[in-house]
Design a protein around this motif. Structure first.
Motif, PDB file in Angstrom:
ATOM      1  N   LEU A 302       0.806  -1.221   0.000  1.00 56.07           N
ATOM      2  CA  LEU A 302       0.000   0.000   0.000  1.00 56.07           C
ATOM      3  C   LEU A 302       0.842   1.275   0.000  1.00 56.07           C
ATOM      4  O   LEU A 302       0.302   2.373   0.110  1.00 56.07           O
ATOM      5  N   LEU A 303       2.161   1.134  -0.118  1.00 58.40           N
ATOM      6  CA  LEU A 303       3.036   2.307  -0.087  1.00 58.40           C
ATOM      7  C   LEU A 303       2.640   3.366  -1.118  1.00 58.40           C
ATOM      8  O   LEU A 303       2.630   4.566  -0.783  1.00 58.40           O
ATOM      9  N   PRO A 304       2.315   3.012  -2.360  1.00 54.26           N
ATOM     10  CA  PRO A 304       1.878   4.063  -3.306  1.00 54.26           C
ATOM     11  C   PRO A 304       0.663   4.830  -2.799  1.00 54.26           C
ATOM     12  O   PRO A 304       0.559   6.044  -3.017  1.00 54.26           O
ATOM     13  N   LEU A 305      -0.225   4.146  -2.124  1.00 53.04           N
ATOM     14  CA  LEU A 305      -1.420   4.794  -1.580  1.00 53.04           C
ATOM     15  C   LEU A 305      -1.028   5.768  -0.471  1.00 53.04           C
ATOM     16  O   LEU A 305      -1.479   6.920  -0.446  1.00 53.04           O
ATOM     17  N   PHE A 306      -0.183   5.318   0.439  1.00 53.18           N
ATOM     18  CA  PHE A 306       0.251   6.171   1.549  1.00 53.18           C
ATOM     19  C   PHE A 306       1.011   7.400   1.058  1.00 53.18           C
ATOM     20  O   PHE A 306       0.937   8.472   1.660  1.00 53.18           O
ATOM     21  N   LYS A 307       1.719   7.241  -0.051  1.00 50.22           N
ATOM     22  CA  LYS A 307       2.503   8.362  -0.582  1.00 50.22           C
ATOM     23  C   LYS A 307       1.656   9.331  -1.404  1.00 50.22           C
ATOM     24  O   LYS A 307       2.108  10.417  -1.738  1.00 50.22           O
ATOM     25  N   SER A 308       0.442   8.931  -1.733  1.00 52.58           N
ATOM     26  CA  SER A 308      -0.391   9.774  -2.594  1.00 52.58           C
ATOM     27  C   SER A 308      -0.980  10.971  -1.872  1.00 52.58           C
ATOM     28  O   SER A 308      -1.299  11.977  -2.500  1.00 52.58           O
ATOM     29  N   VAL A 309      -1.139  10.867  -0.553  1.00 49.99           N
ATOM     30  CA  VAL A 309      -1.725  11.951   0.243  1.00 49.99           C
ATOM     31  C   VAL A 309      -0.963  12.061   1.560  1.00 49.99           C
ATOM     32  O   VAL A 309      -0.709  11.059   2.239  1.00 49.99           O
ATOM     33  N   ASP A 310      -0.594  13.273   1.908  1.00 47.89           N
ATOM     34  CA  ASP A 310       0.045  13.512   3.213  1.00 47.89           C
ATOM     35  C   ASP A 310      -1.068  13.530   4.257  1.00 47.89           C
ATOM     36  O   ASP A 310      -1.591  14.571   4.634  1.00 47.89           O
ATOM     37  N   ALA A 311      -1.427  12.327   4.712  1.00 49.91           N
ATOM     38  CA  ALA A 311      -2.581  12.171   5.597  1.00 49.91           C
ATOM     39  C   ALA A 311      -2.184  11.517   6.906  1.00 49.91           C
ATOM     40  O   ALA A 311      -1.088  10.960   7.052  1.00 49.91           O
ATOM     41  N   HIS A 312      -3.071  11.603   7.853  1.00 45.98           N
ATOM     42  CA  HIS A 312      -2.966  10.839   9.098  1.00 45.98           C
ATOM     43  C   HIS A 312      -3.740   9.551   8.837  1.00 45.98           C
ATOM     44  O   HIS A 312      -4.977   9.538   8.825  1.00 45.98           O
ATOM     45  N   TRP A 313      -3.015   8.467   8.579  1.00 49.39           N
ATOM     46  CA  TRP A 313      -3.629   7.186   8.235  1.00 49.39           C
ATOM     47  C   TRP A 313      -3.938   6.416   9.507  1.00 49.39           C
ATOM     48  O   TRP A 313      -3.085   6.263  10.383  1.00 49.39           O
ATOM     49  N   VAL A 314      -5.153   5.907   9.610  1.00 50.50           N
ATOM     50  CA  VAL A 314      -5.595   5.241  10.841  1.00 50.50           C
ATOM     51  C   VAL A 314      -6.005   3.805  10.535  1.00 50.50           C
ATOM     52  O   VAL A 314      -6.852   3.557   9.672  1.00 50.50           O
ATOM     53  N   SER A 315      -5.403   2.869  11.238  1.00 50.82           N
ATOM     54  CA  SER A 315      -5.723   1.461  11.043  1.00 50.82           C
ATOM     55  C   SER A 315      -7.153   1.158  11.469  1.00 50.82           C
ATOM     56  O   SER A 315      -7.604   1.571  12.535  1.00 50.82           O
ATOM     57  N   LEU A 316      -7.844   0.377  10.627  1.00 45.97           N
ATOM     58  CA  LEU A 316      -9.183  -0.089  10.947  1.00 45.97           C
ATOM     59  C   LEU A 316      -9.215  -1.612  11.089  1.00 45.97           C
ATOM     60  O   LEU A 316     -10.275  -2.218  11.037  1.00 45.97           O
ATOM     61  N   GLN A 317      -8.031  -2.195  11.293  1.00 44.00           N
ATOM     62  CA  GLN A 317      -7.951  -3.644  11.492  1.00 44.00           C
ATOM     63  C   GLN A 317      -8.604  -4.036  12.816  1.00 44.00           C
ATOM     64  O   GLN A 317      -8.385  -3.374  13.836  1.00 44.00           O
TER      65      GLN A 317
END
Length: 452
Positions: A302-317
């Motif tokens: 998912l690295l391309p996804l994470f690099k696409s937006v400077d966001a605070h990514w939150v796990s929903l696992q």
């Protein structure tokens, strides 16, 4: 740094590996039987079942075809045809599966399994009226246990005074089907909803005029005496579609769940302090029997996804992911991804609902949280593998159960890279457009921004 280790082994994973080893051992035995008795149709049928349980789809199909060809009577042929139909349904090949169901029904119009399989195919193809009627035949199976609380009949959709609606499937399924509870309220003066304890609070707030009990798995019902008396009928929540969703147009697709406003306020306050978009992400879903094998990524994918937006990514696992995230961040410290255990690892789904309500967007592998986000009216993009389940249909990006859900279908079986790359481009563009509209800075990662 060294490559990240595999996800930490959970108790459920240990049970999974043990069960798969048993199935694998059984498959070896069945394979040997086929070598010794190559003209025995049941030997091929059993070998096909083992292959299907291990998600060795092509091998299962090969074995079932052998069994069909070698069948010595109608009963043996029906068994093989039913299993062939089922493995195709499991792998999202609904158009290929449907003729096998019809073949069985031509031989035995009363075949319950063939009717149920036909229902799955029809629902996937949005043939709702006939699909719901045949879906009913799955009631009473391992997948859809049928309840009888106090000797009451199954509801026929006609007006009643007191109706019990009960959850009979997984949490995600129940959340999706809960969109039909308001329709049922128009037909019943009083509804008692029996669901998982994890959902009780969220459901009670969302449907205040319904009496909700989280007693689905309890042997002794903790119900008020008056709720156990004069019950007119009961029905599985998944079967409400037979009365309230006869056409695609009958699906409203709008928000129907309400998260706890106090908990939402707390999450919004936290997320506001991050000063950037907050995007929820889940990268695994399902059980062995629901194609977990095809519904998982590792974070590196998912690295391309994470690099696409400077966001605070939150796990929903819904299982602990902290260790996996820590290893990923050690290699990619620029990615702001976190796990909030008090939002995802609690016995109360109200905690997860509040956190999701406070987010700007979600990107998920097919999982229960997709249904939750859709029910809350949140923007969510869900990746669906080629072994699609009936509720996602076989094609298209729209999701009839919720207008806020966009389906991203796997382009090539077994591969996700092309779909993830495209999603990354679309996500970057989405938040760049939002930033411009709001007069904010471009939230795309620095290395991905166009030159000035």
């Amino acid at each position: 740094p060294p490559p990240p280790p595999p996800p930490p082994l959970q108790a459920e994973d240990g049970i999974r590996d043990f069960l798969l080893s048993l199935v694998g051992s059984e498959m070896c035995i069945r394979d040997r039987v086929c070598e010794l008795q190559p003209k025995l149709p049941n030997a091929w049928l059993n070998l096909g079942k083992c292959a299907s349980d291990l998600w060795l789809t092509q091998e299962a199909i090969r074995c079932y075809k052998k069994s069909i060809k070698l069948a010595r009577n109608d009963r043996e042929k029906q068994l093989a045809l039913v299993n062939m139909c089922a493995v195709l349904i499991d792998n999202g090949k609904f158009d290929e599966a449907e003729p096998y169901a019809h073949q069985v029904l031509e031989m035995d119009p009363d075949s319950v399994k063939a009717r149920a399989n036909l229902g799955f195919c029809q629902l996937a193809n949005r043939n709702w009226k006939e699909g719901w009627a045949n879906y009913h035949y799955a009631l009473g199976s391992e997948w859809r246990p049928q309840n009888d609380y106090f000797g009451e009949p199954e509801w026929d959709g006609k007006p009643v005074d007191k109706l019990i609606v009960y959850a009979e499937q997984g949490i995600g399924d129940v959340i999706g089907f809960a969109s039909m509870l308001p329709d049922a309220q128009k037909k019943a003066k009083q509804i008692i909803f029996d669901c998982d304890a994890k959902l009780a609070g969220l459901m009670q707030r969302s449907f205040p005029d319904i009496k909700v009990y989280g007693s689905r798995t309890m042997k002794q019902l903790p119900w008020a005496i008056e709720d156990t008396q004069d019950v007119d009928a009961s029905i599985a929540i998944g079967q409400l579609g037979e009365f309230f969703r006869p056409t695609t147009e009958s699906f409203p697709g709008t928000k129907y769940l309400t998260a706890d406003p106090d908990r939402v306020f707390m999450w919004k306050s936290l997320f506001k302090s991050k000063k950037k978009p907050v995007i929820g992400v889940s990268w695994r879903g399902g059980l062995i029997k629901t194609a977990a094998k095809h519904r998982q990524w590792d974070l590196e994918q998912l690295l391309p996804l994470f690099k696409s937006v400077d966001a605070h990514w939150v796990s929903l696992q819904y299982k602990p992911a902290g260790e996996e995230i820590a290893h990923f961040k050690a290699k990619h410290p620029e990615i702001d991804i976190v796990e909030y255990p008090h939002g995802t690892l609690t016995p109360d789904y109200d905690d997860t609902a509040a956190m999701v309500e406070a987010m700007d967007h979600l990107v998920c592998m097919q999982s229960a949280v997709t249904h939750l986000a859709g029910a809350l009216g949140k923007s969510v993009w869900v990746f669906v593998p080629q072994c699609s389940q009936w509720r996602y249909g076989g094609d298209g990006s729209d999701y009839v159960w919720s207008k806020s859900v966009k389906i991203i279908r796997q382009t090539t079986a077994g591969k996700w890279s092309e779909d993830i790359e495209q999603c990354a481009k679309d996500l970057g563009a989405k938040f760049a457009k939002r930033a411009r509209a709001n007069g904010q800075r471009d939230y795309r990662q620095l290395q991905d921004r166009p030159s000035a």
